[in-house]
Scaffold this motif. Structure first.
Motif, PDB file in Angstrom:
ATOM      1  N   PHE A   1      32.790  46.791  98.617  1.00 42.16           N
ATOM      2  CA  PHE A   1      33.941  47.584  98.166  1.00 42.16           C
ATOM      3  C   PHE A   1      33.907  47.996  97.073  1.00 42.16           C
ATOM      4  CE2 PHE A   1      38.518  47.132  98.306  1.00 42.16           C
ATOM      5  CZ  PHE A   1      39.546  47.871  98.159  1.00 42.16           C
TER       6      PHE A   1
ATOM      7  N   THR B   1      48.113  46.386 104.453  1.00 41.26           N
ATOM      8  CA  THR B   1      47.803  47.088 105.283  1.00 41.26           C
ATOM      9  C   THR B   1      48.577  46.931 106.286  1.00 41.26           C
ATOM     10  OG1 THR B   1      45.300  45.857 104.596  1.00 41.26           O
ATOM     11  CG2 THR B   1      45.104  46.863 107.016  1.00 41.26           C
TER      12      THR B   1
ATOM     13  N   GLY C   1      37.185  49.755 104.795  1.00 40.71           N
ATOM     14  CA  GLY C   1      37.342  49.677 106.154  1.00 40.71           C
ATOM     15  C   GLY C   1      38.689  50.504 106.053  1.00 40.71           C
ATOM     16  N   GLN C   2      39.610  50.635 104.814  1.00 40.57           N
ATOM     17  CA  GLN C   2      40.959  51.103 105.564  1.00 40.57           C
ATOM     18  C   GLN C   2      40.561  52.360 104.596  1.00 40.57           C
ATOM     19  OE1 GLN C   2      40.376  48.210 103.965  1.00 40.57           O
ATOM     20  NE2 GLN C   2      43.000  46.080 104.696  1.00 40.57           N
ATOM     21  N   VAL C   3      40.024  51.977 102.857  1.00 36.93           N
ATOM     22  CA  VAL C   3      40.009  53.473 102.355  1.00 36.93           C
ATOM     23  C   VAL C   3      39.359  54.431 103.087  1.00 36.93           C
ATOM     24  CG1 VAL C   3      39.383  54.289 100.471  1.00 36.93           C
ATOM     25  CG2 VAL C   3      40.478  52.522 100.053  1.00 36.93           C
TER      26      VAL C   3
ATOM     27  N   ASN D   1      39.209  55.106 105.888  1.00 32.13           N
ATOM     28  CA  ASN D   1      40.072  55.329 107.485  1.00 32.13           C
ATOM     29  C   ASN D   1      40.747  57.005 106.787  1.00 32.13           C
ATOM     30  OD1 ASN D   1      39.189  54.576 109.743  1.00 32.13           O
ATOM     31  ND2 ASN D   1      40.135  52.411 109.622  1.00 32.13           N
ATOM     32  N   MET D   2      41.204  56.476 105.745  1.00 32.80           N
ATOM     33  CA  MET D   2      42.428  57.243 105.172  1.00 32.80           C
ATOM     34  C   MET D   2      41.218  58.693 104.361  1.00 32.80           C
ATOM     35  SD  MET D   2      44.491  54.257 102.944  1.00 32.80           S
ATOM     36  CE  MET D   2      46.291  55.455 102.997  1.00 32.80           C
TER      37      MET D   2
ATOM     38  N   GLY E   1      44.899  45.089  99.574  1.00 29.10           N
ATOM     39  CA  GLY E   1      44.809  44.885 101.031  1.00 29.10           C
ATOM     40  C   GLY E   1      45.979  44.189 101.201  1.00 29.10           C
TER      41      GLY E   1
ATOM     42  N   ILE F   1      44.667  51.416 107.215  1.00 31.97           N
ATOM     43  CA  ILE F   1      44.656  51.792 106.239  1.00 31.97           C
ATOM     44  C   ILE F   1      45.993  51.276 105.305  1.00 31.97           C
ATOM     45  CG2 ILE F   1      45.275  53.868 107.607  1.00 31.97           C
ATOM     46  CD1 ILE F   1      47.941  54.624 106.213  1.00 31.97           C
ATOM     47  N   LYS F   2      45.409  51.602 103.536  1.00 29.94           N
ATOM     48  CA  LYS F   2      46.464  50.767 102.686  1.00 29.94           C
ATOM     49  C   LYS F   2      47.765  51.758 102.765  1.00 29.94           C
ATOM     50  CE  LYS F   2      42.668  48.247 100.714  1.00 29.94           C
ATOM     51  NZ  LYS F   2      41.786  48.078 100.109  1.00 29.94           N
TER      52      LYS F   2
END
Lengths: 329, 156
Positions: A238, B54, A101-103, A105-106, B51, B62-63
């Motif tokens: 992931f 985060t 999810g984080q990646v 978003n980037m 993570g 985001i990371k």
């Protein structure tokens, strides 16, 4: 951290990006999720990064018969766009299966297409790799090659392409718009990538300064009811694909009128299965047709010492993806 | 960019305006920890896998280890220091305590920030929470309790 520092410049406009990106030692950065990994690992050492992240290329726009995805659209925004979900669910599924999810978003669409192989020899500056250090040899060829290519590899390189999105876009026949020093041009996603041959250091047919501005999908809404992205990996989320399949069918009167198949994790580029597609057209979507298509999918596979299991895995993954899209509408 | 190659950034950090000069290759993670002095954001793998770093940038998780600080000029950043207070914990922090969703606690700031962002996405079921939290590793193995804590706040 051994990586030397780099300079930073923000592109003021598209034309400025092309000029700055064309200078020797420059690398574009937007989300940064791959470039920073490569830089920290000592794989890539740009003298200057050109930040294109604020250029106005993040829009997803649909018009009748066409979907245009700006190259700087974040993966998460693309995957939740109603026109992507509604008319091109294969794209949304491939993104949902990518990274975390984080990646998502980037990472941007352009970056997802340009990301570099996950081959462990490429990603470790201490190991031989012709893609990273031409002439140093391919460590994978006689080394740990469980994740490597069945098709399209060479004596110089057997790395696979890691992008899920590129596989889905290849199946849909998507094109990319490129802005370069000579102006604008359009290329099929399938033609963006190069087989390694004796120059594995070149992943794509882009040259210095070339900037992907958009991905264009001429309306593939006809595939929406019958498309799927099947990703087989070593853990449920992931993780990059061991084998993946993008499958799309159009069925008319109980017969397959159109078929699209592209696979990932098995070749240096998204691998379109033209023979499998041809074997499906005109047939009923049944087990026999799927088995025939899957047999074509593995034809010509050249397994290495540790990836032979991927031949059978690919065959079965193609069958399963076709079963998913080939059932009663 | 200033004469010595450093770049002046204006950030909003946990609601407060902050000015900071960064090197072109600094990550947001290093700037937050080493220059802005907020060490709740953790440096685990520094390669985008674990993570622990985060954070929220303009509301998105985001990371921070893969974020080039210079790209985030003008951004609004939220770190664990901006979530809850000792007297008034965030509901997800309360749930983490109730569900024993940590052991050593090193990954917890990242888990909390990631979980808060995931809650905004309204996960449908436990599978969606597990998938949505796959970018946050817990080497103590508290994942089942982390999922349970998020599920409770999500009303699942």
């Amino acid at each position: 951290m051994s990586a030397p520092a780099f300079d930073y410049a923000r592109a003021a406009s598209l034309s400025d990006a092309v000029i700055q990106g064309g200078r020797p030692g420059s690398a574009f950065v937007a989300g940064g999720t791959d470039l920073l990994q490569l830089w920290k690992a000592g794989v890539q050492a740009p003298e200057r990064v050109v930040d294109i992240g604020r250029l106005p290329l993040a829009e997803v726009t649909s018009s009748p018969g066409r979907l245009s995805i700006g190259a700087l659209a974040r993966l998460s925004d693309v995957a939740r766009h109603p026109d992507v979900i509604g008319r091109h669910p294969l794209v949304a599924q491939a993104i949902a299966a990518s990274a975390s999810g984080q990646v998502r978003n980037m990472a941007t669409v352009g970056g997802a297409l340009m990301q570099r192989t996950r081959c462990a020899y490429f990603r470790d500056e201490h190991l031989p790799c012709n893609k990273r250090a031409p002439g140093s040899g391919c460590g994978a060829l006689a080394g740990e090659n469980r994740g490597h290519a069945l098709f399209g590899g060479s004596e110089a390189c057997v790395a696979t392409h890691p992008s899920d999105l590129a596989v889905a876009l290849t199946a849909l026949g998507a094109e990319i718009d490129i802005l370069g020093t000579d102006g604008v041009r359009r290329l099929a996603v399938a033609d963006l990538y190069r087989l390694p041959g004796i120059t594995p250091e070149r992943d794509t047919n882009l040259v210095a300064g070339d900037l992907i501005t958009a991905v264009e999908i001429s309306d593939a809404g006809r595939f929406a009811p019958r498309s799927t992205y099947l990703k087989i990996r070593d853990r449920a989320s992931f993780e990059f694909a061991v084998v993946s399949v993008a499958a799309a069918l159009r069925v008319e009167g109980g017969v397959i009128a159109e078929a699209r198949l592209a696979v990932g994790g098995v070749a240096p580029l998204p691998w379109r299965l033209a023979n499998s597609e041809a074997a499906l057209v005109g047939r009923r979507p049944d087990a026999e047709a799927f088995a025939a298509a899957a047999a074509f999918a593995v034809e010509g596979a050249r397994p290495l010492a540790h990836n032979g299991f991927k031949v059978e895995l690919l065959r079965r993954a193609v069958v399963r993806a076709l079963q998913t899209v080939g059932g009663p509408a | 960019m200033s004469f010595d190659g450093r770049i002046a950034l204006s950030l909003t950090l946990n609601g407060r305006p902050r000015e900071v000069d960064v090197a072109p290759s600094d990550t947001l993670l290093d700037v937050i920890r080493d220059q802005l002095g907020l060490t709740g954001t953790k440096k685990g793998c520094d390669m985008g896998s674990c993570g622990a770093c985060t954070i929220l940038a303009d509301g998105r998780r985001i990371k921070a280890c893969l974020a080039l600080a210079a790209s985030y000029d003008g951004a609004s950043i939220t770190t664990i220091e901006g979530i809850g207070t000792l007297e008034n914990l965030h509901p997800l922090q309360v749930a983490f305590v109730r569900h024993d969703a940590l052991q050593c606690g090193y990954c917890t700031p990242g888990q909390i920030l990631s979980g808060i962002a995931l809650l905004e996405e309204e996960p449908r079921d436990l599978a969606a929470i597990r998938e949505g939290m796959s970018g946050n590793l817990c080497r103590c193995g508290a994942h089942p309790n982390i999922v349970a804590a998020i599920a409770e706040v999500a009303g699942l």
